[in-house]
Design an enzyme around this catalytic site. Structure first.
Site, PDB file in Angstrom:
ATOM      1  N   ARG A  63       0.742  -1.302  -0.276  1.00  0.00           N
ATOM      2  CA  ARG A  63      -0.020   0.207   0.056  1.00  0.00           C
ATOM      3  C   ARG A  63       1.035   1.272   0.069  1.00  0.00           C
ATOM      4  O   ARG A  63       0.342   2.451  -0.165  1.00  0.00           O
ATOM      5  CB  ARG A  63      -0.776  -0.108   1.348  1.00  0.00           C
ATOM      6  CG  ARG A  63      -0.203   0.066   2.553  1.00  0.00           C
ATOM      7  CD  ARG A  63      -1.076   0.094   3.681  1.00  0.00           C
ATOM      8  NE  ARG A  63      -0.489  -0.157   4.960  1.00  0.00           N
ATOM      9  CZ  ARG A  63      -0.904   0.075   6.125  1.00  0.00           C
ATOM     10  NH1 ARG A  63      -2.377   0.279   6.296  1.00  0.00           N
ATOM     11  NH2 ARG A  63      -0.173  -0.115   7.221  1.00  0.00           N
ATOM     12  N   LEU A 100      -1.828 -11.805   2.061  1.00  0.00           N
ATOM     13  CA  LEU A 100      -2.288 -10.824   2.799  1.00  0.00           C
ATOM     14  C   LEU A 100      -2.922 -11.318   4.278  1.00  0.00           C
ATOM     15  O   LEU A 100      -3.151 -12.408   4.117  1.00  0.00           O
ATOM     16  CB  LEU A 100      -3.593 -10.004   1.997  1.00  0.00           C
ATOM     17  CG  LEU A 100      -2.952  -9.255   1.016  1.00  0.00           C
ATOM     18  CD1 LEU A 100      -4.138  -8.568  -0.077  1.00  0.00           C
ATOM     19  CD2 LEU A 100      -2.154  -7.841   1.377  1.00  0.00           C
ATOM     20  N   LYS A 123      -3.008 -19.830   3.098  1.00  0.00           N
ATOM     21  CA  LYS A 123      -4.111 -20.489   4.021  1.00  0.00           C
ATOM     22  C   LYS A 123      -4.280 -19.392   5.216  1.00  0.00           C
ATOM     23  O   LYS A 123      -3.292 -18.931   5.544  1.00  0.00           O
ATOM     24  CB  LYS A 123      -3.729 -21.963   4.513  1.00  0.00           C
ATOM     25  CG  LYS A 123      -2.494 -22.062   5.234  1.00  0.00           C
ATOM     26  CD  LYS A 123      -2.505 -21.534   6.624  1.00  0.00           C
ATOM     27  CE  LYS A 123      -1.373 -20.962   7.248  1.00  0.00           C
ATOM     28  NZ  LYS A 123      -1.538 -20.493   8.566  1.00  0.00           N
ATOM     29  N   ARG A 193      -2.136 -12.026  13.868  1.00  0.00           N
ATOM     30  CA  ARG A 193      -2.774 -13.309  14.191  1.00  0.00           C
ATOM     31  C   ARG A 193      -3.600 -12.902  15.390  1.00  0.00           C
ATOM     32  O   ARG A 193      -4.452 -13.983  15.486  1.00  0.00           O
ATOM     33  CB  ARG A 193      -1.640 -14.323  14.654  1.00  0.00           C
ATOM     34  CG  ARG A 193      -0.922 -14.793  13.440  1.00  0.00           C
ATOM     35  CD  ARG A 193       0.199 -15.838  14.077  1.00  0.00           C
ATOM     36  NE  ARG A 193       1.064 -16.191  12.849  1.00  0.00           N
ATOM     37  CZ  ARG A 193       2.101 -15.619  12.137  1.00  0.00           C
ATOM     38  NH1 ARG A 193       2.397 -14.450  12.713  1.00  0.00           N
ATOM     39  NH2 ARG A 193       2.864 -16.290  11.186  1.00  0.00           N
ATOM     40  N   ASP A 205      -4.645 -19.708  12.253  1.00  0.00           N
ATOM     41  CA  ASP A 205      -3.591 -19.436  11.848  1.00  0.00           C
ATOM     42  C   ASP A 205      -2.822 -20.931  11.934  1.00  0.00           C
ATOM     43  O   ASP A 205      -2.165 -21.139  10.974  1.00  0.00           O
ATOM     44  CB  ASP A 205      -2.629 -18.642  12.846  1.00  0.00           C
ATOM     45  CG  ASP A 205      -1.105 -18.445  12.717  1.00  0.00           C
ATOM     46  OD1 ASP A 205      -0.812 -18.137  11.454  1.00  0.00           O
ATOM     47  OD2 ASP A 205      -0.219 -18.956  13.417  1.00  0.00           O
TER      48      ASP A 205
END
Length: 395
Positions: A63, A100, A123, A193, A205
């Site tokens: 970004r 991401l 994942k 997380r 996670d």
């Protein structure tokens, strides 16, 4: 512990790149872009791509343009983009790796697919099963490849364990138990997380515990959550610091329902209050009628693993497999990481060849359905995507 495993992978892949000659890139090599400057990128794609003649990393997006440029310079990536949309607009890029935060997977996978890119998606594939269905329906509609990056499932050691269990040599499967932990204090509370808005949490996670259970039971749907409890984060009670669940599956590997336990913990207490449990690498135990098969470090078997088979008399034999196996045959090298095997399969799929192994869309949707059911059973409720929580926008 997960971060330690990733760092170990960085080191081993760096050493491998120094001892093995990187191949000349093919003129029709797959041009890939990376959405994010996440820590996992070097291990998951950048270094594996260095040893694959059919892949080049064309660009990376953040970004913030200066961050992307700094990252691109560090890893010798030719192009940097100051937004994810800018990377997706580049016609030279054929496929993207999306690393991401969990809650952003659906939105940016859909945007990438609609931009005509193939997608290697970290994942868990989305924040929940509803989003997972949207992702794969978009892939089908756009006629693009999209796969959930459960890298460990591409390693020969996983295929050997699966073959042993499925052979029936030790009878039907009766129960399984999988765990994954990280020592307390290893993950700062600022880590994504722990962020509910980004679909964080231990089970999200450490979804590997459910992935391994379902894989070795041949990807069944979850029949029932028998019991599930979570320890909430001290900073945000919506986020699970740890989750323990007892599940029931019907599988082709057993004539009766199989009971499975899973345990995911992002802040595992120290042994004797002072010793971090560094030895607790991700592992799964599969109890059959005649023996128990234990796969130690199934998540990163390229670093170190063992397969222990203990019969009812207490006799134990050990195996290790870093290449070959029932699926790859002579293809692959002992120094390839799980990510390198995964990239091999991804390129095959994108270029119209049948991959040696794959994670099917239906499997990924059922994986997310199971995660949702466990979260609902704990009382925390299924995770939500960033669009649902705060509206769309770039990270």
């Amino acid at each position: 512990m997960a971060m330690a495993l990733q760092l170990s992978t960085f080191v081993t892949q760096y050493l491998a790149s120094g001892t093995h000659t990187n191949p000349t890139k093919s003129t029709n090599a797959l041009r890939m872009g990376i959405l994010s400057t996440a820590m996992i990128n070097p291990a998951a794609l950048i270094h594996p791509a260095e040893t694959h003649g059919g892949v080049v990393i064309h660009g990376v997006a953040s970004r913030d343009l200066s961050s992307a440029e700094s990252y691109a310079k560090k890893y010798s990536i030719p192009h940097a983009y100051g937004s994810y949309s800018a990377l997706l607009s580049d016609p030279a890029i054929e496929a993207v790796y999306i690393s991401l935060p969990n809650g952003m997977h659906c939105e940016w996978a859909v945007r990438a697919l609609e931009a005509g890119k193939h997608v290697l998606l970290e994942k868990p594939v989305a924040a929940n099963a509803d989003e997972a269905r949207v992702v794969f329906e978009t892939a089908r509609r756009c006629e693009r490849v999209c796969v959930e990056a459960f890298h460990w499932r591409f390693h020969p050691a996983a295929h050997v364990v699966d073959a042993i269990v499925a052979s029936g040599r030790y009878g039907e499967v009766r129960k399984t138990s999988a765990r994954m932990t990280t020592p307390s204090g290893s993950l700062p509370m600022s880590d994504i997380r722990w962020n509910y808005e980004l679909a964080g949490g231990a089970l999200m996670d450490m979804t590997y515990v459910l992935s391994s259970t379902r894989y070795f039971l041949h990807q069944p749907q979850l029949d029932e959550v028998l019991e599930a409890t979570s320890v909430p984060s001290p900073e945000d009670s919506r986020v699970d610091q740890s989750t323990t669940a007892t599940l029931r599956f019907s599988s082709s590997l057993s004539s009766t329902p199989i009971t499975s336990t899973i345990y995911a913990d992002m802040a595992r207490s120290n042994s004797f209050w002072v010793i971090p449990r560094l030895w607790e690498l991700p592992s799964i135990s599969i109890e059959c009628e005649e023996a128990t098969i234990y796969f130690y470090n199934f998540m990163m078997p390229h670093l170190y693993h063992y397969i222990a088979i203990t019969d009812k008399a207490g006799n134990t034999s050990y195996q290790k497999h870093y290449c070959f196996g029932p699926k790859w045959g002579v293809r692959g090298e002992s120094w390839w990481s799980t990510y390198r095997y995964q990239l091999e399969a991804f390129v095959d799929k994108v270029q119209g060849r049948e991959p040696v192994c794959w994670v099917d869309p239906e499997d990924s949707v059922q994986q997310m359905e199971a995660i949702d059911k466990v979260y609902e059973a704990t009382g925390l409720g299924k995770r939500k995507g960033t669009q649902e929580l705060v509206g769309s926008g770039e990270e």
